[in-house]
Design a protein around this motif. Structure first.
Motif, PDB file in Angstrom:
ATOM      1  N   SER A  78     -14.539  68.132  25.851  1.00 48.35           N
ATOM      2  CA  SER A  78     -15.598  68.601  26.753  1.00 48.35           C
ATOM      3  C   SER A  78     -15.623  70.121  26.823  1.00 48.35           C
ATOM      4  N   ILE A  79     -14.453  70.738  27.067  1.00 50.16           N
ATOM      5  CA  ILE A  79     -14.404  72.201  27.116  1.00 50.16           C
ATOM      6  C   ILE A  79     -14.796  72.776  25.760  1.00 50.16           C
ATOM      7  N   GLY A  80     -14.267  72.146  24.694  1.00 49.36           N
ATOM      8  CA  GLY A  80     -14.552  72.633  23.353  1.00 49.36           C
ATOM      9  C   GLY A  80     -16.031  72.564  23.015  1.00 49.36           C
ATOM     10  N   LEU A  81     -16.702  71.495  23.469  1.00 44.41           N
ATOM     11  CA  LEU A  81     -18.133  71.358  23.169  1.00 44.41           C
ATOM     12  C   LEU A  81     -18.934  72.453  23.864  1.00 44.41           C
ATOM     13  N   ALA A  82     -18.610  72.703  25.147  1.00 47.28           N
ATOM     14  CA  ALA A  82     -19.320  73.767  25.871  1.00 47.28           C
ATOM     15  C   ALA A  82     -19.112  75.111  25.172  1.00 47.28           C
ATOM     16  N   LEU A  83     -17.867  75.356  24.775  1.00 44.36           N
ATOM     17  CA  LEU A  83     -17.538  76.606  24.087  1.00 44.36           C
ATOM     18  C   LEU A  83     -18.244  76.690  22.733  1.00 44.36           C
ATOM     19  N   ALA A  84     -18.284  75.562  22.033  1.00 43.99           N
ATOM     20  CA  ALA A  84     -18.922  75.537  20.709  1.00 43.99           C
ATOM     21  C   ALA A  84     -20.405  75.868  20.821  1.00 43.99           C
ATOM     22  N   LEU A  85     -21.024  75.319  21.868  1.00 44.88           N
ATOM     23  CA  LEU A  85     -22.453  75.579  22.087  1.00 44.88           C
ATOM     24  C   LEU A  85     -22.681  77.066  22.322  1.00 44.88           C
ATOM     25  N   LEU A  86     -21.837  77.652  23.191  1.00 41.70           N
ATOM     26  CA  LEU A  86     -21.940  79.093  23.451  1.00 41.70           C
ATOM     27  C   LEU A  86     -21.759  79.902  22.165  1.00 41.70           C
ATOM     28  N   LEU A  87     -20.741  79.516  21.384  1.00 39.80           N
ATOM     29  CA  LEU A  87     -20.467  80.250  20.147  1.00 39.80           C
ATOM     30  C   LEU A  87     -21.636  80.149  19.175  1.00 39.80           C
ATOM     31  N   ALA A  88     -22.193  78.937  19.073  1.00 39.09           N
ATOM     32  CA  ALA A  88     -23.301  78.744  18.131  1.00 39.09           C
ATOM     33  C   ALA A  88     -24.508  79.566  18.560  1.00 39.09           C
ATOM     34  N   LEU A  89     -24.777  79.605  19.858  1.00 34.68           N
ATOM     35  CA  LEU A  89     -25.913  80.402  20.342  1.00 34.68           C
ATOM     36  C   LEU A  89     -25.638  81.891  20.137  1.00 34.68           C
ATOM     37  N   LEU A  90     -24.401  82.301  20.396  1.00 37.72           N
ATOM     38  CA  LEU A  90     -24.025  83.705  20.204  1.00 37.72           C
ATOM     39  C   LEU A  90     -24.187  84.093  18.736  1.00 37.72           C
ATOM     40  N   ARG A  91     -23.818  83.164  17.857  1.00 34.43           N
ATOM     41  CA  ARG A  91     -23.906  83.451  16.437  1.00 34.43           C
ATOM     42  C   ARG A  91     -25.362  83.632  16.008  1.00 34.43           C
ATOM     43  N   ALA A  92     -26.265  82.889  16.674  1.00 36.06           N
ATOM     44  CA  ALA A  92     -27.679  82.990  16.309  1.00 36.06           C
ATOM     45  C   ALA A  92     -28.333  84.189  16.981  1.00 36.06           C
ATOM     46  N   SER A  93     -27.629  84.841  17.952  1.00 34.11           N
ATOM     47  CA  SER A  93     -28.327  85.827  18.779  1.00 34.11           C
ATOM     48  C   SER A  93     -28.349  87.223  18.174  1.00 34.11           C
ATOM     49  N   SER A  94     -27.190  87.757  17.774  1.00 40.15           N
ATOM     50  CA  SER A  94     -27.194  89.146  17.317  1.00 40.15           C
ATOM     51  C   SER A  94     -26.220  89.326  16.168  1.00 40.15           C
ATOM     52  N   VAL A  95     -26.306  90.475  15.497  1.00 41.62           N
ATOM     53  CA  VAL A  95     -25.442  90.729  14.345  1.00 41.62           C
ATOM     54  C   VAL A  95     -23.987  90.845  14.785  1.00 41.62           C
ATOM     55  N   ILE A  96     -23.759  91.597  15.879  1.00 40.87           N
ATOM     56  CA  ILE A  96     -22.385  91.783  16.355  1.00 40.87           C
ATOM     57  C   ILE A  96     -21.810  90.458  16.840  1.00 40.87           C
ATOM     58  N   GLY A  97     -22.646  89.713  17.596  1.00 41.14           N
ATOM     59  CA  GLY A  97     -22.211  88.406  18.075  1.00 41.14           C
ATOM     60  C   GLY A  97     -21.832  87.503  16.920  1.00 41.14           C
ATOM     61  N   ALA A  98     -22.672  87.518  15.883  1.00 42.23           N
ATOM     62  CA  ALA A  98     -22.412  86.668  14.719  1.00 42.23           C
ATOM     63  C   ALA A  98     -21.097  87.049  14.060  1.00 42.23           C
ATOM     64  N   ALA A  99     -20.823  88.352  13.969  1.00 40.42           N
ATOM     65  CA  ALA A  99     -19.582  88.799  13.324  1.00 40.42           C
ATOM     66  C   ALA A  99     -18.372  88.343  14.127  1.00 40.42           C
ATOM     67  N   CYS A 100     -18.464  88.476  15.468  1.00 42.04           N
ATOM     68  CA  CYS A 100     -17.347  88.040  16.318  1.00 42.04           C
ATOM     69  C   CYS A 100     -17.096  86.544  16.147  1.00 42.04           C
ATOM     70  N   VAL A 101     -18.175  85.751  16.177  1.00 46.13           N
ATOM     71  CA  VAL A 101     -18.006  84.303  16.061  1.00 46.13           C
ATOM     72  C   VAL A 101     -17.432  83.942  14.706  1.00 46.13           C
ATOM     73  N   ARG A 102     -17.907  84.642  13.664  1.00 52.20           N
ATOM     74  CA  ARG A 102     -17.368  84.359  12.322  1.00 52.20           C
ATOM     75  C   ARG A 102     -15.868  84.613  12.273  1.00 52.20           C
ATOM     76  N   ALA A 103     -15.433  85.733  12.881  1.00 54.38           N
ATOM     77  CA  ALA A 103     -14.001  86.047  12.889  1.00 54.38           C
ATOM     78  C   ALA A 103     -13.225  84.960  13.647  1.00 54.38           C
ATOM     79  N   TYR A 104     -13.759  84.549  14.793  1.00 56.78           N
ATOM     80  CA  TYR A 104     -13.117  83.505  15.599  1.00 56.78           C
ATOM     81  C   TYR A 104     -12.953  82.220  14.794  1.00 56.78           C
ATOM     82  N   VAL A 105     -14.048  81.812  14.156  1.00 53.53           N
ATOM     83  CA  VAL A 105     -14.028  80.570  13.378  1.00 53.53           C
ATOM     84  C   VAL A 105     -13.044  80.683  12.221  1.00 53.53           C
ATOM     85  N   PHE A 106     -13.022  81.861  11.577  1.00 52.29           N
ATOM     86  CA  PHE A 106     -12.116  82.079  10.447  1.00 52.29           C
ATOM     87  C   PHE A 106     -10.662  81.893  10.883  1.00 52.29           C
ATOM     88  N   VAL A 107     -10.304  82.501  12.011  1.00 53.13           N
ATOM     89  CA  VAL A 107      -8.917  82.431  12.467  1.00 53.13           C
ATOM     90  C   VAL A 107      -8.535  81.006  12.867  1.00 53.13           C
TER      91      VAL A 107
END
Lengths: 229, 237
Positions: free
Chosen positions: A29-58
């Motif tokens: 449940s927590i992970g799904l809420a977080l995943a949704l936020l991350l996915a929206l952040l990734r679609a929102s801006s270049v910096i946001g996308a870079a941060c999410v990519r780094a998070y996912v990579f790690v």
């Protein structure tokens, strides 16, 4: 075959099922809420996308057990953490396991949801805009329902993976299914019977979950039913 | 920062040599497990594709069960169960006392069997994705089964299977950390030891995560290179 022992083992193991399910449910449940936020952040801006990519990579590139240890043993190294209001939570194995599992599944989940978002037809979004929907309404009524429906099968397998991953919590002393099985083994020295019983319980849980996801999928795609094959 | 680098470096105070050795152990147990999995995968895919009802049923049960239970449980089953069997066997032969299994062997077999279940599915799908015309053409020119496997099915299927096998490899590499529960000194176990003896758990677990990231990144680049190489002809078009 010692049926009495098997029965007793199954009963003891069954009493640990709620812990396993709770671990899985809370962290998904927590992970799904977080995943949704991350996915929206990734679609929102270049910096946001870079941060999410780094998070996912790690989180996708390193073993979950390392992440659990990093949180459970690692965070206590810092005085700042030990004196903060979070310490009552972070010193407990339960919350460390939940945190690690949730952060981990959020990384995988955000990629799944990203795939779902990418699969929303441009025409549906345009139609929503033409009808004068605001960005929020557009997401609530058009984009998210379509994306989540698209993402559901892959998310279903992620939930199964999470149920299996909860077994790692036993390594940091939580007596869920695998932890209980280990206890019984150290009492009885009958490793094969006990671990096979535990395996059967995991199989049963995952079987039920697979069916449930399939059912949800069918409910969410009423238009796909009744189509002649 | 300086202190950190002397801690993980190769100096007299550093854990560098141990960490390098442990990384090598993680890599070798992963390669061994993946290779074991390939044997199971080929056998499983063959059973599913051209076995009779009994073999097919067995292969189905194998992939369903091993993909449905936690890997940790499989490792425990092999480690404790294997030792129990071995001890019982030892008693029969007149040996007194406990006989344990080697952590490397347990890890290789347990993770190998699990990855074999995933490899079965990858290989089965790859075989089915080979264009039927090519197999018919091979039959038409009179190739035998062995020759067809060597010249058509294996090269063609491998190319299709490569991305899927790459995913299974990543999984194997990460699951190899679980072998630390047997006490075998691979990367995570070594990190655990270093973290305990220096009382700097965060530094060491973060280092461990970074080393695993390094391994997954380098090997995924290798797999991507191999994919690109096998698909040269398709880019030329």
């Amino acid at each position: 075959m010692d049926l009495a022992f098997l029965g007793e083992t199954l009963l003891r193991l069954a009493s640990a099922i709620p812990t396993t399910l709770e671990l899985a449910f809370v962290s998904v449940s927590i992970g799904l809420a977080l995943a949704l936020l991350l996915a929206l952040l990734r679609a929102s801006s270049v910096i946001g996308a870079a941060c999410v990519r780094a998070y996912v990579f790690v989180f996708r590139g390193s073993p979950l057990l390392v992440q659990i240890f990093l949180i459970y043993y690692g965070l206590g190294q810092f005085d700042a953490v030990r004196e903060s209001f979070l310490w009552p939570f972070l010193r407990r194995p339960w919350w460390c396991a939940i945190l690690a599992l949730a952060l981990n599944t959020a990384a995988y989940g955000s990629e799944i949801i990203r795939g779902g978002l990418a699969a929303v037809p441009a025409g549906s979004i345009e139609a929503g805009r033409v009808a004068g929907m605001s960005r929020f309404t557009l997401y609530r009524r058009i984009v998210l329902p379509l994306a989540l429906r698209q993402a559901l099968p892959a998310y279903g397998s992620e939930i199964i993976i999470m149920v299996k991953s909860t077994s790692l919590a036993s390594i940091i002393t939580i007596t869920e299914l695998t932890g209980t099985a280990r206890q019984i083994v150290s009492d009885s020295f009958r490793a094969i019977e006990v671990f096979v019983c535990a395996g059967l319980i995991y199989l049963a849980i995952n079987f039920v979950l697979t069916r449930a996801v399939l059912l949800l999928e069918r409910t969410l795609t009423p238009h796909a039913r009744g189509v002649p094959r | 920062m300086q202190a950190y680098f002397s801690l993980i470096g190769f100096g007299p105070q550093g854990w560098g040599a141990q960490l390098a050795w442990a990384t090598l152990m993680t890599l070798s147990v992963s390669v061994a497990a993946f290779a074991t999995g390939t044997v199971f995968g080929v056998a499983g895919a063959w059973a599913k594709l051209s076995g009779g009802p009994v073999l097919r049923g067995l292969a189905d049960a194998y992939t369903t069960v091993l993909r449905g239970i936690p890997d940790l449980l499989v490792i425990y089953l092999f480690y404790f169960g294997g030792s129990a069997l071995l001890t019982r066997l030892g008693t029969l032969m007149g040996h007194d006392g406990f006989l344990g299994l080697n952590g490397f062997v347990v890890g290789m077999l347990a993770i190998g069997v699990v990855s074999g279940a995933y490899q079965t599915e990858v290989m089965r799908a790859a075989y089915l994705a080979i264009p039927r015309g090519e197999i018919e053409a091979a039959r038409a020119v009179g190739m035998g089964r062995a020759l067809m496997l060597r010249r058509i099915v294996a090269p063609r299927g491998l190319r299709i299977a490569l991305p899927g096998l790459g995913n299974v490899w990543q999984q194997v590499l990460k699951e190899s950390a679980l072998i630390s529960v047997t006490g075998m000194v691979e990367l995570l176990r070594q990190i655990h030891i270093a973290a305990g003896s220096t009382r700097l758990p965060f530094d060491f677990y973060a280092t461990g995560a970074a080393l695993f990231l390094l391994l997954t990144t380098i090997t995924s680049l290798l797999f991507r290179g191999a994919e690109r190489r096998t698909q040269r002809h398709e880019r030329a078009r």
